[in-house]
Scaffold this motif. Structure first.
Motif, PDB file in Angstrom:
ATOM      1  N   ARG B 164       0.674  -1.236   0.237  1.00 50.55           N
ATOM      2  CA  ARG B 164       0.151  -0.012   0.048  1.00 50.55           C
ATOM      3  C   ARG B 164       0.974   1.239  -0.014  1.00 50.55           C
ATOM      4  NH1 ARG B 164      -3.768   0.180   4.759  1.00 50.55           N
ATOM      5  NH2 ARG B 164      -4.850   1.363   3.706  1.00 50.55           N
ATOM      6  N   GLY B 165       2.146   1.103  -0.166  1.00 54.12           N
ATOM      7  CA  GLY B 165       2.827   2.507   0.095  1.00 54.12           C
ATOM      8  C   GLY B 165       3.950   2.272   1.196  1.00 54.12           C
ATOM      9  N   MET B 166       4.334   3.237   1.563  1.00 55.55           N
ATOM     10  CA  MET B 166       5.261   3.494   2.539  1.00 55.55           C
ATOM     11  C   MET B 166       4.382   3.374   3.929  1.00 55.55           C
ATOM     12  SD  MET B 166       8.228   3.319   1.431  1.00 55.55           S
ATOM     13  CE  MET B 166       9.147   3.581   2.909  1.00 55.55           C
ATOM     14  N   VAL B 167       4.680   2.664   5.012  1.00 55.72           N
ATOM     15  CA  VAL B 167       3.999   2.554   6.127  1.00 55.72           C
ATOM     16  C   VAL B 167       4.910   2.783   7.319  1.00 55.72           C
ATOM     17  CG1 VAL B 167       2.403   1.078   7.639  1.00 55.72           C
ATOM     18  CG2 VAL B 167       2.233   0.880   5.208  1.00 55.72           C
ATOM     19  N   LEU B 168       4.661   3.474   8.157  1.00 53.50           N
ATOM     20  CA  LEU B 168       5.236   3.863   9.497  1.00 53.50           C
ATOM     21  C   LEU B 168       4.408   3.163  10.612  1.00 53.50           C
ATOM     22  CD1 LEU B 168       7.516   5.457  10.819  1.00 53.50           C
ATOM     23  CD2 LEU B 168       5.837   7.479  10.762  1.00 53.50           C
ATOM     24  N   THR B 169       4.955   2.697  11.493  1.00 54.37           N
ATOM     25  CA  THR B 169       4.231   1.818  12.578  1.00 54.37           C
ATOM     26  C   THR B 169       4.685   2.684  13.890  1.00 54.37           C
ATOM     27  OG1 THR B 169       4.064  -0.348  11.328  1.00 54.37           O
ATOM     28  CG2 THR B 169       3.694  -0.187  13.654  1.00 54.37           C
ATOM     29  N   LEU B 170       3.618   3.004  14.569  1.00 52.80           N
ATOM     30  CA  LEU B 170       4.079   3.533  16.126  1.00 52.80           C
ATOM     31  C   LEU B 170       3.638   2.273  17.055  1.00 52.80           C
ATOM     32  CD1 LEU B 170       3.370   6.153  14.031  1.00 52.80           C
ATOM     33  CD2 LEU B 170       3.046   7.520  16.444  1.00 52.80           C
ATOM     34  N   GLY B 171       4.569   1.972  17.846  1.00 51.51           N
ATOM     35  CA  GLY B 171       4.195   0.801  18.838  1.00 51.51           C
ATOM     36  C   GLY B 171       3.457   1.362  19.739  1.00 51.51           C
ATOM     37  N   ASP B 172       2.902   0.011  20.454  1.00 54.31           N
ATOM     38  CA  ASP B 172       2.016   0.279  21.512  1.00 54.31           C
ATOM     39  C   ASP B 172       2.787   1.154  22.787  1.00 54.31           C
ATOM     40  OD1 ASP B 172      -0.148  -0.060  23.651  1.00 54.31           O
ATOM     41  OD2 ASP B 172       0.974  -1.655  24.416  1.00 54.31           O
TER      42      ASP B 172
END
Lengths: 128, 287
Positions: B164-172
């Motif tokens: 889906r493109g570039m994905v940035l994940t912010l964790g819990d």
């Protein structure tokens, strides 16, 4: 040098030479043919359009020369043929020079157009 | 020389006769001869004719000379006129020949000039093409540099390339426990993200919140949405245009790990930020 001739001979030679000087004894056939060719050549380069008077004069004089030949007036016929030939030559050179001048004008015009086209193209190219 | 008396007399008589036959007396001026003289003189003073039609001019002179001589000798008017006519025509021919030669020279010059113009045009064209090529190369270089910068930036964000493109994940761990509020570590990520969005104005983002499967569905959906909203609000505070951000709360949908273990559940509790391409469009999650 000393030449002594009998009186009768002297007179005969003198009379003969006088006659010879007054009129040619032969028709100027070759001259007429050359003139005819000169007229044809002039017409081929467009004398009819570029020098109508000169070429008409040439034709008329050639006709006259041919008439004179029929009348056995060969000397006079030759003169008319000479004039006809020179008229034809003038007609030819006039036609050639007019055409050349036209070519010069056209060439100049084409250079002008070319320069304009280039200028336009460069302007168009500059704004791309 | 020695002549007999008789032959001398004969010569004298015939000479006399000769003169008589040639019209005799001082001849009147022949108008065509006068005209030919004038024309010839004019031509002779014309440097163009002298240089460009010397042969024709010479012929004119010969004819004129004949006419003049005949006139002087008191010859028949018709003869004088004939050669005068010839002379006149020859002068005219000389004039036309000179014009012709001059025109031919001019044609040659013009052709050379035309060639030069064409060469110049080609040079100018080549120069333009060269400039265009340079510009294109420069643009390509800049594009490449931008792309590199972008990838560095995305690296800094720790964004991952996905379908889906570039994905940035912010964790819990970047959120307070069971709350939507961000911890200081979360704000640091938001700072980097807002810097990125400041620099790449054509890119939009979607913020999607997720939870694990513990707790009610409704509750989880709300929590996930609120967490996404927290990130959005932090970005808005940093001056990012609200039009560029959309949020979704998916609750326990789309888990990335098993909810059967604590480690898996922790991975499922997250906020993902999807960064659009240049078009600014972000495809919806596959339904």
């Amino acid at each position: 040098m000393c030449i002594k001739l009998p009186f009768k001979t002297t007179m005969a030679v003198l009379a003969g030479s006088l006659l010879f000087a007054c009129s040619s004894t032969k028709p100027p056939t070759q001259k007429l043919a050359q003139t005819q060719a000169a007229i044809k050549q002039a017409e081929q380069v467009g004398a009819q359009d570029y020098a109508p008077l000169a070429i008409r004069s040439a034709r008329q004089k050639l006709d006259k020369a041919q008439d004179l030949v029929k009348q056995k007036k060969y000397e006079k016929a030759k003169r008319f043929a000479d004039e006809s030939a020179v008229d034809a030559e003038l007609a030819e050179s006039k036609a050639l020079s007019e055409k050349a001048q036209k070519a010069v004008d056209e060439l100049r015009e084409s250079i002008k157009t070319l320069k304009e086209e280039i200028a336009n193209e460069q302007q168009a190219g500059g704004t791309q | 020389m020695l002549f007999s008396k008789r032959s001398f007399t004969t010569l004298a008589i015939s000479g006399l006769l000769f003169i008589l036959a040639g019209c005799g007396g001082t001849p009147d001026k022949n108008p065509l001869l006068e005209k030919a003289k004038t024309h010839y003189q004019q031509a002779e003073q014309d440097s163009m004719i002298v240089t460009k039609a010397p042969v024709a001019l010479k012929e004119a002179e010969e004819q004129l000379e004949k006419s003049r001589q005949l006139w002087k000798d008191g010859a028949d008017k018709e003869l004088v006129t004939h050669y005068a006519y010839m002379a006149n025509q020859k002068v005219a021919i000389a004039r036309q020949t000179a014009r012709l030669n001059a025109a031919q020279d001019e044609v040659e010059r013009a052709q050379t000039q035309r060639q030069k113009v064409l060469i110049q045009a080609r040079k100018a064209e080549a120069k333009q093409a060269e400039q265009r090529a340079q510009k294109a190369m420069q643009q390509a270089r800049e594009e490449r540099q931008k792309a590199q910068e972008l990838s560095e930036q995305l690296n800094n964000l720790k964004a991952k390339s996905t379908e889906r493109g570039m994905v940035l994940t912010l964790g819990d761990v970047l959120f307070d426990f069971d709350k939507a509020s961000l911890k200081p570590g979360g704000f640091r990520v938001v700072d980097r993200l807002s810097n990125f969005l400041e620099e790449y104005k054509d890119r939009n983002i979607r913020i999607e919140g997720f939870t694990d499967s513990v707790g009610g569905e409704e509750y989880n959906r709300n929590l996930s949405r609120q967490r996404a909203a927290s990130v959005r609000d932090a970005l808005l505070d940093r001056g990012v245009n609200s039009q560029r951000i959309t949020i979704r709360g998916y609750g326990e949908q789309y888990p990335v790990a098993s909810n059967g273990t604590e480690a898996g559940r922790q991975r499922n509790r997250r906020v993902e930020v999807i960064i659009s391409d240049k078009s600014g469009e972000i495809p919806e999650r596959g339904q």
